[in-house]
Design an enzyme around this catalytic site. Sequence first.
Site, short mmCIF file in Angstrom:
data_model
loop_
_atom_site.label_atom_id
_atom_site.label_comp_id
_atom_site.label_asym_id
_atom_site.label_seq_id
_atom_site.Cartn_x
_atom_site.Cartn_y
_atom_site.Cartn_z
N CYS A 145 4.67 -0.82 14.02
CA CYS A 145 4.59 -2.11 13.32
C CYS A 145 5.37 -3.22 14.02
CB CYS A 145 5.10 -1.98 11.89
SG CYS A 145 3.97 -1.04 10.88
N1 COA Z 1 -2.15 5.73 -7.51
C1 COA Z 1 -1.44 6.30 -8.50
N2 COA Z 1 -0.29 6.95 -8.28
C2 COA Z 1 0.17 7.02 -7.02
C3 COA Z 1 -0.53 6.44 -5.95
C4 COA Z 1 -1.75 5.79 -6.22
N3 COA Z 1 -2.50 5.24 -5.25
N4 COA Z 1 0.16 6.66 -4.83
C5 COA Z 1 1.25 7.37 -5.16
N5 COA Z 1 1.25 7.60 -6.48
C6 COA Z 1 2.22 8.36 -7.26
C7 COA Z 1 2.93 9.38 -6.40
O1 COA Z 1 2.12 10.52 -6.21
C8 COA Z 1 4.16 9.65 -7.22
O2 COA Z 1 3.79 10.52 -8.26
P1 COA Z 1 4.79 11.67 -8.74
O3 COA Z 1 5.98 10.94 -9.28
O4 COA Z 1 3.99 12.38 -9.77
O5 COA Z 1 5.12 12.48 -7.52
C9 COA Z 1 4.48 8.29 -7.83
O6 COA Z 1 3.25 7.54 -7.76
C10 COA Z 1 5.54 7.52 -7.09
O7 COA Z 1 5.24 7.57 -5.69
P2 COA Z 1 6.18 6.95 -4.59
O8 COA Z 1 5.59 7.27 -3.26
O9 COA Z 1 7.58 7.38 -4.85
O10 COA Z 1 6.03 5.41 -4.93
P3 COA Z 1 6.83 4.17 -4.40
O11 COA Z 1 7.28 3.41 -5.58
O12 COA Z 1 7.85 4.54 -3.38
O13 COA Z 1 5.70 3.29 -3.67
C11 COA Z 1 4.96 2.74 -1.44
C12 COA Z 1 5.02 3.80 -2.54
C13 COA Z 1 4.30 3.33 -0.20
C14 COA Z 1 4.15 1.57 -1.96
C15 COA Z 1 6.39 2.24 -1.12
O14 COA Z 1 7.26 3.34 -1.02
C16 COA Z 1 6.47 1.44 0.15
O15 COA Z 1 5.73 0.48 0.38
N6 COA Z 1 7.44 1.76 1.01
C17 COA Z 1 7.69 1.06 2.23
C18 COA Z 1 6.73 1.49 3.23
C19 COA Z 1 6.81 0.79 4.52
O16 COA Z 1 7.23 -0.32 4.64
N7 COA Z 1 6.38 1.44 5.52
C20 COA Z 1 6.34 0.87 6.80
C21 COA Z 1 5.10 1.37 7.38
S1 COA Z 1 4.40 0.18 8.32
#
Ligand code: COA
Length: 395
Positions: A176
């Site tokens: 990125c």
């Molecule tokens: N729909 C419904 N539920 C979902 C889902 C979706 N599309 N995707 C994940 N979940 C669920 C997960 O399975 C998890 O369920 P569980 O508690 O039963 O295990 C729950 O939601 C929480 O998931 P989590 O991954 O902890 O969510 P989060 O709040 O951390 O959000 C991101 C996920 C990816 C949006 C967030 O972590 C993020 O953006 N992080 C930064 C990423 C980043 O900048 N990366 C750089 C790459 S370029």
Amino acid sequence: MNRFWVESIGRISKTDEENELSRILISGTGLFTPPDSVTNAELVVSLSAANETWNAKHRVEIERGDLEERDMPSEKFIERASGIGHRFLMDKEGVLDPTRLRPRLPLRGEDELSLQAEICIIAAQEALAQAGRQGSEVDAVIVGCSNLQRAYPAIAIEVQQALGAGGFAYDMNVACSSATFAIQNAVDALRGGSARCVLVLNPEITSGHNNFELREFHFIFGDACTAVVLESDENANHGESWEVLGTRLATQYSNNIRNDAGYLNRCEDGERDPFELVFRQNGRRVYKEVCPMVAEHIRVHLGEVGVSVESLKRLWLHQANLGMNRFISKKLLGREPRPDEAPVILDEYGNTSSAGSIIAFHLRRKGLSEGDHAVLCSFGAGYSIGSVILRKWAD
Ligand code: COA
């Protein structure tokens, strides 16, 4: 008098005095947006259908406890957790087909332009037109992106030929952060005298590495390509331009964002989970670890170039997560950012990897005046962070 002279092939020398005097300007930017527009609702429908089929197919293993049932995705979660509402993709039909869940990209022959080169050229044309430059005036092309569609020859060299550019061209990958790292390379080349007009390109066909089969990942990415023209002010055509006051790069190793696809896969002895060969991340850890690093990185960089936080008029941040950008802006500014201070394009484009902060810069830079300060900043896998401090030079 021409201030440059060619010392040997492809090398332009400047005196120390000229190096000190020359300002490096961004004189043009361009954006390619794919035609296929995809909403969260569409992704949720296709993945839900795919998950139902998968769960039915694996019912016995799930009941035995050997496999976990795949939970259904939800639009509400995506919007709330990421701020992403929509994205553009190179091929919507293949991604939304529940039996495929990846883009369908026709194979091209060796004598046809490659897909990444094609989108680079579209973005480059807009950037060059803005800079008042012809392709033949470019003497360095740097393609920086998260994934390259082939090992070699470099996509950048293909673009160089198609644009009729001279000099040299190469590809590079810092995930990125590829755009900001490439911009530092461009600035170094201009300062060092190896180029006079550099084109930085970020062809991000992220739908090729995204995992549309798991709800944790299917909504994250979008496709786009950005272009930036950089040159020194004694050469520039003096249209709208942005002086690069400084670039600052940092890296720290982490496995929290990883993709193991590589040329050694076919030689590896042992079984791999196929999901290791596409993008994967521990998003929560990335969020927690990277945000404070980025805010501190920008703060230190501003101090190094003598720009106060108070004088910052805009933050064009990497576009991965709305909450991350709010956290970083708030930590840096010491208050909530106003909506126009840290523009958001991820609601419309999703995470376009290295293209994200450049799209924000390209689309949301109106309203700044000559002399105003702003920062462009990317962060992501590696970990990697790159910042570019800019001053509006001319309107
Ligand atoms: N729909 C419904 N539920 C979902 C889902 C979706 N599309 N995707 C994940 N979940 C669920 C997960 O399975 C998890 O369920 P569980 O508690 O039963 O295990 C729950 O939601 C929480 O998931 P989590 O991954 O902890 O969510 P989060 O709040 O951390 O959000 C991101 C996920 C990816 C949006 C967030 O972590 C993020 O953006 N992080 C930064 C990423 C980043 O900048 N990366 C750089 C790459 S370029």
